[in-house]
Design a protein around this motif. Structure first.
Motif, PDB file in Angstrom:
ATOM      1  N   UNK A  40       8.613  18.951  47.337  1.00 14.86           N
ATOM      2  CA  UNK A  40       9.688  17.833  47.542  1.00 14.86           C
ATOM      3  C   UNK A  40      11.025  18.274  46.213  1.00 14.86           C
ATOM      4  N   UNK A  41      12.065  18.077  46.726  1.00 14.52           N
ATOM      5  CA  UNK A  41      12.906  17.900  45.394  1.00 14.52           C
ATOM      6  C   UNK A  41      14.398  17.195  45.588  1.00 14.52           C
ATOM      7  N   UNK A  42      14.508  16.637  44.986  1.00 12.02           N
ATOM      8  CA  UNK A  42      15.683  15.465  44.233  1.00 12.02           C
ATOM      9  C   UNK A  42      16.526  16.014  43.302  1.00 12.02           C
ATOM     10  N   UNK A  43      18.126  16.441  44.263  1.00  6.89           N
ATOM     11  CA  UNK A  43      18.731  16.719  43.603  1.00  6.89           C
ATOM     12  C   UNK A  43      19.751  15.276  43.039  1.00  6.89           C
ATOM     13  N   UNK A  44      19.583  14.301  43.507  1.00  4.38           N
ATOM     14  CA  UNK A  44      20.416  12.926  43.027  1.00  4.38           C
ATOM     15  C   UNK A  44      18.823  11.382  42.694  1.00  4.38           C
ATOM     16  N   UNK A  45      19.909  10.617  41.858  1.00  2.00           N
ATOM     17  CA  UNK A  45      19.350  10.046  42.012  1.00  2.00           C
ATOM     18  C   UNK A  45      17.308   9.707  41.751  1.00  2.00           C
ATOM     19  N   UNK A  46      16.680   8.838  42.125  1.00  2.00           N
ATOM     20  CA  UNK A  46      15.134   8.787  41.498  1.00  2.00           C
ATOM     21  C   UNK A  46      14.206   8.507  42.879  1.00  2.00           C
ATOM     22  N   UNK A  47      13.289   9.602  43.180  1.00  2.00           N
ATOM     23  CA  UNK A  47      12.623   8.669  43.780  1.00  2.00           C
ATOM     24  C   UNK A  47      11.243   8.459  43.883  1.00  2.00           C
ATOM     25  N   UNK A  48       9.815   8.565  44.461  1.00  2.00           N
ATOM     26  CA  UNK A  48       8.982   8.052  44.415  1.00  2.00           C
ATOM     27  C   UNK A  48       7.791   8.761  45.032  1.00  2.00           C
ATOM     28  N   UNK A  49       7.218   9.492  44.862  1.00  2.00           N
ATOM     29  CA  UNK A  49       6.239  10.520  46.004  1.00  2.00           C
ATOM     30  C   UNK A  49       4.515   9.590  44.885  1.00  2.00           C
TER      31      UNK A  49
END
Length: 392
Positions: free
Chosen positions: A377-386
């Motif tokens: 899982x790659x995040x380019x913008x913002x924040x995510x929860x895994x």
């Protein structure tokens, strides 16, 4: 260097020969007549000396020519060394600029992470202060638990511990562990634990992202706190809850009597002699307690029940009376030894999925120290929860 010499001599053939003194030798008339043997010997000696001087001069000339050639070679070598030194200095200057840019990017990432950590620390301090302000005997742990799908697995025979015909259910639950994945970060989970640990030991990696070199760092990470518990649910075999009781213009005692009579004459596979009726007019709810254990089990599948009063039929909401409590409540910290965290990924013009594919291809190659990847899982913008789940 050329060496030369010359002499100008004047001769008088009518007078006796006269000698000339020049640099220690004498020149006399070429006429040998009347020249003594000693003078001839002297002339020979002078000639020999000059030959030796010429030979020495020629040798010095040859040595000077050799020195000149050697000096030219040394000059060429020095120019080549100077050129190499200039090229090395230029390359070193470029490397310093690139390294400085990479360090500045990494410093910016670290500053962002430090700011986030400071915010989390402040939040934890506030939570700790709030916990300390509450007496220990009244303190509770509050944790939001996401919805969990429950699956019925088996039924156990009735034991002597439950003579009241209650239905007892036990559910085991383990919450997923969330992890905050920030901008320009990626999580990779490998099939083999050794691959992840090897990449963590290597520390930094150079990744080719669409012909652009990116220096990323591989870090271990810690997960937030998870929860395990058992949910014990007991459905009474004698009591049922009733709601949506109609607001009747009769005394409360009469309402209780009509409820008792209504459930005593039940024709839907449940009910029977009523032991007690607890009625609350304000909330329009009631609790019906039967005398016979198991009498309430017939209402488990019934959500609506008819209620006849004064020639009218009302629909009551019926539900089992349940008691719910937690047991074996446990907080735990999860560790994922197969997963690595990538930091310092440069912002790319490509879409998020393309960059994720390039990262996956790089870390799948054994030549890069990688291996087979289960999840990425790659995040380019913002924040995510895994979320992480416990291995079966």
């Amino acid at each position: 260097m050329q060496l030369g010499w010359w002499c100008r001599v004047s001769m008088d053939f009518t007078s006796p020969p006269l000698s000339l003194q020049d640099n220690g030798f004498s020149m006399v008339s070429p006429n040998p007549v009347g020249t003594s043997q000693d003078e001839m010997e002297k002339l020979k000696e002078e000639l020999k000396k000059w030959k030796e001087r010429v030979e020495k001069a020629e040798k010095v000339k040859a040595d000077l020519l050799l020195c000149k050639l050697s000096a030219n070679e040394e000059c060429i070598k020095a120019e080549e060394e100077l050129k190499k030194l200039k090229d090395f200095q230029e390359k070193q200057h470029k490397d310093i600029i690139m390294s400085r840019d990479a360090q500045e990017r990494e410093l910016n990432v670290l500053n962002q992470e430090n700011a986030e950590l400071k915010r989390e620390i402040e939040k934890l301090k506030e939570d700790l202060a709030e916990c300390n302000s509450v007496p220990s005997q009244n303190s509770q742990i509050k944790k939001k638990v996401a919805g969990i799908k429950l699956k019925f697995t088996h039924m156990e025979d009735m034991r002597d511990d439950y003579p009241d015909m209650d239905t007892h259910c036990v559910f085991g639950a383990t919450t997923k562990i969330p992890f905050r994945l920030n901008q320009n970060q990626a999580l990779l989970t490998f099939e083999d634990e050794e691959v992840a640990q090897r990449l963590i030991k290597m520390g930094k990696h150079t990744v080719n992202l669409d012909n652009k070199i990116a220096d990323v760092s591989v870090k271990p990470f810690t997960l937030e706190m998870g929860i395990q518990f058992e949910l014990h649910v007991t459905m009474s075999g004698k009591r049922i809850n009733v709601s949506e009781v109609p607001d009747l213009s009769i005394p409360e005692d009469w309402v209780r009597d009509k409820l008792e009579l209504n459930f005593y004459k039940s024709e839907q596979g449940g009910g029977g002699e009523v032991e007690n009726v607890s009625y609350d007019k304000q909330s329009r709810t009631a609790v019906i307690t039967f005398l016979r254990p198991g009498a309430a089990n017939g209402f488990v599948s019934c959500t609506k029940y008819p209620f006849f009063v004064n020639g009218r039929c009302y629909r009551l909401s019926v539900s089992p009376d349940t008691n719910v409590h937690l047991e074996k409540f446990q907080l735990y910290c999860g560790i994922s030894k197969k997963t690595i965290l990538l930091k310092g990924i440069r912002e790319m013009e490509d879409d998020e999925e393309s960059v994720q594919d390039m990262i996956e291809i790089h870390f799948q190659k054994p030549s890069n120290g990688g291996g087979e990847i289960e999840n990425i899982k790659y995040v380019s913008k913002g924040v995510t929860w895994v979320c992480f789940e416990e291995d079966a």
